[in-house]
Design a protein around this motif. Structure first.
Motif, PDB file in Angstrom:
ATOM      1  N   GLN A 369       0.845  -1.197   0.000  1.00  0.00           N
ATOM      2  CA  GLN A 369       0.000   0.000   0.000  1.00  0.00           C
ATOM      3  C   GLN A 369       0.881   1.247   0.000  1.00  0.00           C
ATOM      4  OE1 GLN A 369      -3.689   0.366   2.517  1.00  0.00           O
ATOM      5  NE2 GLN A 369      -2.503   1.949   3.525  1.00  0.00           N
ATOM      6  N   TYR A 370       0.491   2.209  -0.832  1.00  0.00           N
ATOM      7  CA  TYR A 370       1.201   3.486  -0.875  1.00  0.00           C
ATOM      8  C   TYR A 370       0.183   4.610  -0.687  1.00  0.00           C
ATOM      9  CZ  TYR A 370       3.666   7.593  -2.571  1.00  0.00           C
ATOM     10  OH  TYR A 370       4.217   8.844  -2.672  1.00  0.00           O
ATOM     11  N   LYS A 371       0.502   5.542   0.227  1.00  0.00           N
ATOM     12  CA  LYS A 371      -0.383   6.681   0.465  1.00  0.00           C
ATOM     13  C   LYS A 371       0.418   7.975   0.371  1.00  0.00           C
ATOM     14  CE  LYS A 371      -3.735   8.730   3.613  1.00  0.00           C
ATOM     15  NZ  LYS A 371      -4.399   8.701   4.933  1.00  0.00           N
ATOM     16  N   LYS A 372      -0.125   8.923  -0.401  1.00  0.00           N
ATOM     17  CA  LYS A 372       0.489  10.224  -0.578  1.00  0.00           C
ATOM     18  C   LYS A 372      -0.480  11.306  -0.127  1.00  0.00           C
ATOM     19  CE  LYS A 372       2.994  13.668  -2.194  1.00  0.00           C
ATOM     20  NZ  LYS A 372       4.224  14.097  -1.504  1.00  0.00           N
ATOM     21  N   ASP A 373      -0.081  12.095   0.883  1.00  0.00           N
ATOM     22  CA  ASP A 373      -0.852  13.259   1.327  1.00  0.00           C
ATOM     23  C   ASP A 373      -0.245  14.506   0.678  1.00  0.00           C
ATOM     24  OD1 ASP A 373      -2.570  11.829   3.059  1.00  0.00           O
ATOM     25  OD2 ASP A 373      -0.997  11.770   4.577  1.00  0.00           O
ATOM     26  N   ASP A 379      -6.463  16.594   3.766  1.00  0.00           N
ATOM     27  CA  ASP A 379      -7.415  15.613   3.269  1.00  0.00           C
ATOM     28  C   ASP A 379      -7.244  15.327   1.783  1.00  0.00           C
ATOM     29  OD1 ASP A 379      -8.649  15.237   5.726  1.00  0.00           O
ATOM     30  OD2 ASP A 379      -9.932  16.991   5.450  1.00  0.00           O
ATOM     31  N   HIS A 380      -6.269  15.979   1.144  1.00  0.00           N
ATOM     32  CA  HIS A 380      -5.982  15.745  -0.259  1.00  0.00           C
ATOM     33  C   HIS A 380      -4.988  14.598  -0.341  1.00  0.00           C
ATOM     34  CE1 HIS A 380      -4.415  17.544  -4.318  1.00  0.00           C
ATOM     35  NE2 HIS A 380      -5.074  16.417  -4.478  1.00  0.00           N
ATOM     36  N   ASP A 381      -5.440  13.410  -0.767  1.00  0.00           N
ATOM     37  CA  ASP A 381      -4.548  12.263  -0.743  1.00  0.00           C
ATOM     38  C   ASP A 381      -4.831  11.295  -1.886  1.00  0.00           C
ATOM     39  OD1 ASP A 381      -6.647  10.408   0.186  1.00  0.00           O
ATOM     40  OD2 ASP A 381      -6.462  11.437   2.095  1.00  0.00           O
ATOM     41  N   LEU A 382      -3.831  10.461  -2.132  1.00  0.00           N
ATOM     42  CA  LEU A 382      -3.884   9.407  -3.140  1.00  0.00           C
ATOM     43  C   LEU A 382      -3.484   8.112  -2.459  1.00  0.00           C
ATOM     44  CD1 LEU A 382      -4.067   8.639  -6.237  1.00  0.00           C
ATOM     45  CD2 LEU A 382      -1.580   8.949  -6.272  1.00  0.00           C
ATOM     46  N   LEU A 383      -4.281   7.045  -2.677  1.00  0.00           N
ATOM     47  CA  LEU A 383      -4.028   5.766  -2.019  1.00  0.00           C
ATOM     48  C   LEU A 383      -4.090   4.649  -3.053  1.00  0.00           C
ATOM     49  CD1 LEU A 383      -3.652   4.147   0.652  1.00  0.00           C
ATOM     50  CD2 LEU A 383      -6.137   3.981   0.755  1.00  0.00           C
ATOM     51  N   PHE A 384      -3.024   3.847  -3.121  1.00  0.00           N
ATOM     52  CA  PHE A 384      -3.005   2.670  -3.981  1.00  0.00           C
ATOM     53  C   PHE A 384      -2.701   1.454  -3.128  1.00  0.00           C
ATOM     54  CE2 PHE A 384      -0.457  -0.502  -6.245  1.00  0.00           C
ATOM     55  CZ  PHE A 384      -1.376  -0.888  -7.213  1.00  0.00           C
ATOM     56  N   SER A 385      -3.410   0.362  -3.378  1.00  0.00           N
ATOM     57  CA  SER A 385      -3.139  -0.866  -2.641  1.00  0.00           C
ATOM     58  C   SER A 385      -3.285  -2.075  -3.553  1.00  0.00           C
ATOM     59  CB  SER A 385      -4.085  -1.009  -1.438  1.00  0.00           C
ATOM     60  OG  SER A 385      -5.428  -1.188  -1.865  1.00  0.00           O
ATOM     61  N   ALA A 386      -2.441  -3.068  -3.318  1.00  0.00           N
ATOM     62  CA  ALA A 386      -2.506  -4.358  -4.008  1.00  0.00           C
ATOM     63  C   ALA A 386      -2.526  -5.435  -2.932  1.00  0.00           C
ATOM     64  CB  ALA A 386      -1.313  -4.534  -4.937  1.00  0.00           C
ATOM     65  N   LEU A 387      -3.563  -6.257  -2.963  1.00  0.00           N
ATOM     66  CA  LEU A 387      -3.785  -7.246  -1.909  1.00  0.00           C
ATOM     67  C   LEU A 387      -3.903  -8.625  -2.528  1.00  0.00           C
ATOM     68  CD1 LEU A 387      -4.511  -7.730   1.156  1.00  0.00           C
ATOM     69  CD2 LEU A 387      -6.898  -7.518   0.450  1.00  0.00           C
ATOM     70  N   GLY A 388      -3.162  -9.578  -2.003  1.00  0.00           N
ATOM     71  CA  GLY A 388      -3.240 -10.955  -2.469  1.00  0.00           C
ATOM     72  C   GLY A 388      -3.596 -11.888  -1.336  1.00  0.00           C
ATOM     73  N   ASN A 389      -4.495 -12.844  -1.606  1.00  0.00           N
ATOM     74  CA  ASN A 389      -4.929 -13.814  -0.608  1.00  0.00           C
ATOM     75  C   ASN A 389      -4.882 -15.216  -1.204  1.00  0.00           C
ATOM     76  OD1 ASN A 389      -5.978 -12.237   1.777  1.00  0.00           O
ATOM     77  ND2 ASN A 389      -7.162 -11.288   0.138  1.00  0.00           N
ATOM     78  N   PHE A 390      -4.501 -16.175  -0.378  1.00  0.00           N
ATOM     79  CA  PHE A 390      -4.547 -17.583  -0.788  1.00  0.00           C
ATOM     80  C   PHE A 390      -5.059 -18.412   0.375  1.00  0.00           C
ATOM     81  CE2 PHE A 390      -2.723 -21.823  -0.610  1.00  0.00           C
ATOM     82  CZ  PHE A 390      -3.167 -22.359  -1.818  1.00  0.00           C
ATOM     83  N   PHE A 391      -5.963 -19.337   0.050  1.00  0.00           N
ATOM     84  CA  PHE A 391      -6.459 -20.280   1.062  1.00  0.00           C
ATOM     85  C   PHE A 391      -6.496 -21.667   0.441  1.00  0.00           C
ATOM     86  CE2 PHE A 391     -10.095 -22.698   2.788  1.00  0.00           C
ATOM     87  CZ  PHE A 391      -9.651 -22.859   4.089  1.00  0.00           C
ATOM     88  N   GLY A 392      -6.010 -22.651   1.177  1.00  0.00           N
ATOM     89  CA  GLY A 392      -6.040 -24.024   0.703  1.00  0.00           C
ATOM     90  C   GLY A 392      -6.586 -24.970   1.755  1.00  0.00           C
ATOM     91  N   LYS A 393      -7.158 -26.069   1.315  1.00  0.00           N
ATOM     92  CA  LYS A 393      -7.632 -27.109   2.233  1.00  0.00           C
ATOM     93  C   LYS A 393      -7.332 -28.468   1.618  1.00  0.00           C
ATOM     94  CE  LYS A 393     -11.509 -26.897   4.619  1.00  0.00           C
ATOM     95  NZ  LYS A 393     -11.125 -27.271   6.012  1.00  0.00           N
ATOM     96  N   ASP A 394      -6.561 -29.251   2.341  1.00  0.00           N
ATOM     97  CA  ASP A 394      -6.261 -30.627   1.950  1.00  0.00           C
ATOM     98  C   ASP A 394      -6.896 -31.522   3.009  1.00  0.00           C
ATOM     99  OD1 ASP A 394      -5.274 -33.007   1.064  1.00  0.00           O
ATOM    100  OD2 ASP A 394      -3.168 -32.557   1.453  1.00  0.00           O
TER     101      ASP A 394
END
Length: 788
Positions: A369-373, A379-394
């Motif tokens: 995540q990157y945030k620029k104020d 209150d003037h800001d830019l926010l970028f986020s990249a989120l990855g999730n993995f779930f497994g069941k054996d």
């Protein structure tokens, strides 16, 4: 006459002069040691002689304030619980607007104990388009998970199965820090890995603005996790034990410098979750009945590790990288006793079905995540986020049926599950204020969901296990959602308005690999929203809102293959489901009687293509499957308040009532009916001498009608007791959930040709814990995760 005229002109001029002397003060309140803004600090203009307050306000979430006064002999006082008061003398210059700049206040060590006391009760704050539940240290959630915290939030209920509902509807989206999370998905609900001590606040958004993902017909619940901001090394450690067996240890650490903030959490433990089940399937045509009774266990070792860092390129630019790994090792033994009865009630056969299930469930989550104020406005800001999730069941299961009497029921079955899910979320948000009152937001979000579930059932035939093709398949599910939005907001001193539009395109594909059955969908929808508020006085405010929402069928709504623990009661998904759409309206009034807040709201929801689970009955086998069956028209009223008749006694009250009308049909069956339901919650907190706190939380949920039957009413009580030691740095906790073992769920389905009765009961839970905070950390409780 001319004297009267002169007198009038004199008075008019004096009044005009007095009006011209009104001064508006602005500024920002921050913590001296860290420079972090302080929300809800009190800013007063007080008379120099009487010391009485003349005008006042509180700071916003970013620490800023604006205060208008026409006082002439005054001083300005800034205060916040746990901090030293700061007094500013009136400026010597007379200007209509005066900027006091950044005002630093520092901690008051003598008040630290009082801070803990004052901050222990959770409180609800109303915003333009949401309600913020600031989480205190409610004792009934000691050693508990986020699910128990949610059960104390007004408008939210969590049933015995862990299903979350908002105002009686389960079409709710749960976010973590404003983003989707593998911890909140239906197929592996692991909200228990978030513990009560880790939660800063819960945002309840019943009518989300266009900024938010349109998913969730009844709204959004956003769980905001704490992030320590004090410099130096801070942290806490906790040890918990409980019955049924529930033992854990957790450590939370935070290290902060000028440029870096490093945070970590570790937890491990073991727990058991017993569940008593009774099911009765009756064929009203033949009179034959299958009765099953048994006890299921989910025994689990769990390990959880979170590591993250913030790097500050500058005071206005920060990069966050974090990761989470969790592992669950499951053992699920169960024993179910079956009996077959004929139409006269005589037993024709009896048998026992035992299950041995083992599973390993790894979970990964990582985020950049990157945030620029921007410097022109905080209150003037830019926010970028990249989120990855993995779930497994054996997972592998062995089922053994052993005949006790009557007809031969001996049989063996094996099942195998290989499940994998990946979810990637990319989000960009931009906020631009054009003035103190007017601002715009815009952004985009892209979510990719890829799931594969390989499920196989084998039956023992002539000494060999043979695959059952009717219950075996590979189910693949892909869903991609692209959304773009824009909102504009005006928020003045008394009146505010926020409106926006969101456009979302959804691509869904399901495939049963072995039989090559595919169902692909592609649809684009607009989701408008509008919110307004008006402040009549310091004692009376009103809010109103509208939004359009969507509920997209999720994996377990679509997947037709499930565990066959009870092969006379089978739960399936439906790959052909369509999404639900809901138009939601609400009006809320906020009133103060003395210092007691009263919140009263009315709401209306209209849902099309509503999804309901329908039972199909044949040969005493009950199969439930979700279907789109028509529309739902619901009206409701909601009330909550907090009342403190004495310093040692506090009551939190929550009440919700709604009436609904269903219209729809499936095949040849009409499902038109009207019904109502209501729930209430009372939290009572009592302060006892010797630094001991006692708390009770009582819940009642009425019975209500479903499309084919009725769900019973439920009443239960949670208790908590806490004793602070070592000058408040350490805490001893005792909590009892479902003190009278009354949280029993009964579901009865009654149709012309069959009846199904289902009863489930989970035992009373008792937990005892010790926690210790070091540095500036607070004592915490860690109880591990929850799983399905």
């Amino acid at each position: 006459m001319k004297y009267v005229l002169l007198l009038f002109l004199f008075l008019f001029g004096t009044l005009g002069y007095a009006q011209q002397k009104r001064t508006t003060f602005t500024g920002k309140v921050v913590e001296k040691s860290s420079g972090q803004p302080i929300a809800y600090a009190t800013v007063l203009v007080a008379d120099n002689e009487t010391k009485q307050a003349i005008d006042g306000t509180t700071t916003l979430e970013d620490g800023t304030f604006s205060l208008e006064t026409n006082a002439s002999n005054y001083y300005i006082e800034i205060s916040f619980i746990g901090f030293k008061k700061k007094v500013l003398q009136a400026p010597t210059t007379e200007r209509p607007k005066i900027d006091l700049g950044t005002i630093e206040i520092s901690e008051d060590a003598q008040q630290l104990e009082e801070v803990v006391v004052e901050g222990e009760i959770s409180q609800t704050v109303f915003k333009l388009d949401k309600r913020v539940f600031n989480v205190g240290k409610d004792l009934s959630t000691t050693g508990a998970s986020a699910l128990e915290v949610l059960n104390n939030v007004p408008s939210v209920n969590v049933n015995i199965e862990g299903q979350i509902s908002l105002r009686g509807s389960q079409g709710v989206q749960v976010l973590i820090n404003g983003k989707p999370s593998i911890l909140t998905s239906d197929e592996n609900n692991a909200l228990g890995t978030i513990t009560a001590d880790m939660i800063d606040r819960v945002e309840v958004i019943t009518n989300p603005s266009a900024k938010y993902d349109a998913e969730g017909t009844s709204g959004i619940i956003n769980i905001v996790i704490k992030k320590e901001e004090q410099k130096g090394l801070n942290g806490s450690i906790s040890v918990n034990t409980g019955a049924p067996n529930n033992h854990s240890i957790g450590v939370s650490l935070n290290r902060r410098t000028e440029k870096f903030n490093l945070f970590a959490q570790l937890g491990a433990g073991y727990r058991e979750l017993p569940n008593e089940i009774t099911v009765r399937n009756t064929d009203l045509t033949t009179g034959n009945t299958i009765l099953s009774e048994g006890e299921e266990f989910r025994n689990e070792e769990f390990y959880n590790f979170i590591l993250g860092t913030d790097y500050y390129f500058s005071p206005t630019s920060v990069l966050t990288l974090s990761g989470n790994f969790a592992l669950e090792i499951e053992d699920q033994p169960s024993t179910t006793n079956f009996a077959a009865l004929d139409g006269t009630g005589n037993e024709t056969s009896a048998w026992e079905r035992t299950e041995v299930t083992e599973a390993r469930n790894p979970k990964f989550q990582y985020e950049l995540q990157y945030k620029k104020d921007f410097e022109d406005d905080e209150d003037h800001d830019l926010l970028f986020s990249a989120l990855g999730n993995f779930f497994g069941k054996d997972q592998s299961s062995e089922f053994l049926d052993t005949t006790i009497s009557g007809e031969d029921r001996d049989a063996e079955q094996n099942t195998r599950t290989d499940f994998k899910e990946s979810v990637f979320t990319f989000k960009l948000d931009y906020t631009k204020p054009f003035s103190d009152e007017f601002s715009v937001e815009t952004g985009a979000q892209y979510i990719l969901n890829d799931v594969s579930n390989d499920f196989e059932v084998q039956n023992l035939e002539n000494g060999e296990f043979v695959t059952d093709p009717g219950l075996t398949n590979i189910f693949e599910f892909d869903q991609n959602v692209l959304g773009v939005y824009g909102t504009a907001a005006y928020e003045g001193e008394k009146w505010g308005l926020k409106a926006g539009m969101r456009l979302e395109n959804t691509e869904v594909g399901t495939l049963l690999v072995n039989t090559n059955e595919a169902n692909d969908q592609n649809y684009t929808n607009l989701f408008p929203s509008a919110h307004t508020s008006y402040k009549f006085s310091e004692k009376v405010s009103m809010q109103a809102g509208y939004s359009r929402r969507i509920y997209r069928p999720r994996l377990w709504d679509l997947n037709p293959f499930f565990n066959i623990r009870n092969n006379f009661n089978i739960r399936q998904g439906n790959p052909n489901l369509l999404p639900e759409f809901t138009d939601s309206y609400e009006v809320t009034g906020i009133f103060f009687v003395g210092k007691t807040p009263l919140n009263l709201g009315v709401y209306h929801r209209y849902t099309t293509d509503i999804i309901e689970r329908i039972s199909f009955f044949e040969d005493n086998v009950n199969i439930t499957r979700p279907e789109n069956i028509g529309t739902n028209n619901a009206w409701g009223v909601e009330f909550n308040t907090k009342y403190s008749p004495a310093n040692w006694l506090t009551f939190n009250v929550d009440f919700n009532y709604n009436t609904f009308s269903r219209q729809g049909s499936f095949e040849d069956t009409v499902f038109d009916f009207s019904a109502n339901r209501w729930s209430s919650k009372l939290l009572t907190k009592i302060k006892i001498p010797w630094d001991i706190d006692f708390e009770t939380t009582g819940n009642y949920r009425s019975a209500y009608q479903t499309v084919q039957g009725e769900i019973n009413d439920v009443v239960f009580l949670d208790l908590g007791l806490r004793k602070k030691i070592l000058k408040g740095k350490a805490v001893l906790n005792l909590s009892v959930r479902d003190a009278f073992a009354s949280r029993i769920r009964e579901n009865q389905i009654v149709q012309n040709d069959f009846e199904v009765f289902n009863r489930s009961f989970r035992a009373r839970f008792v937990s005892f814990g010790f926690s210790y905070g070091f540095g500036k950390g607070e004592a915490m409780q860690y109880s591990g995760g929850r799983r399905r």
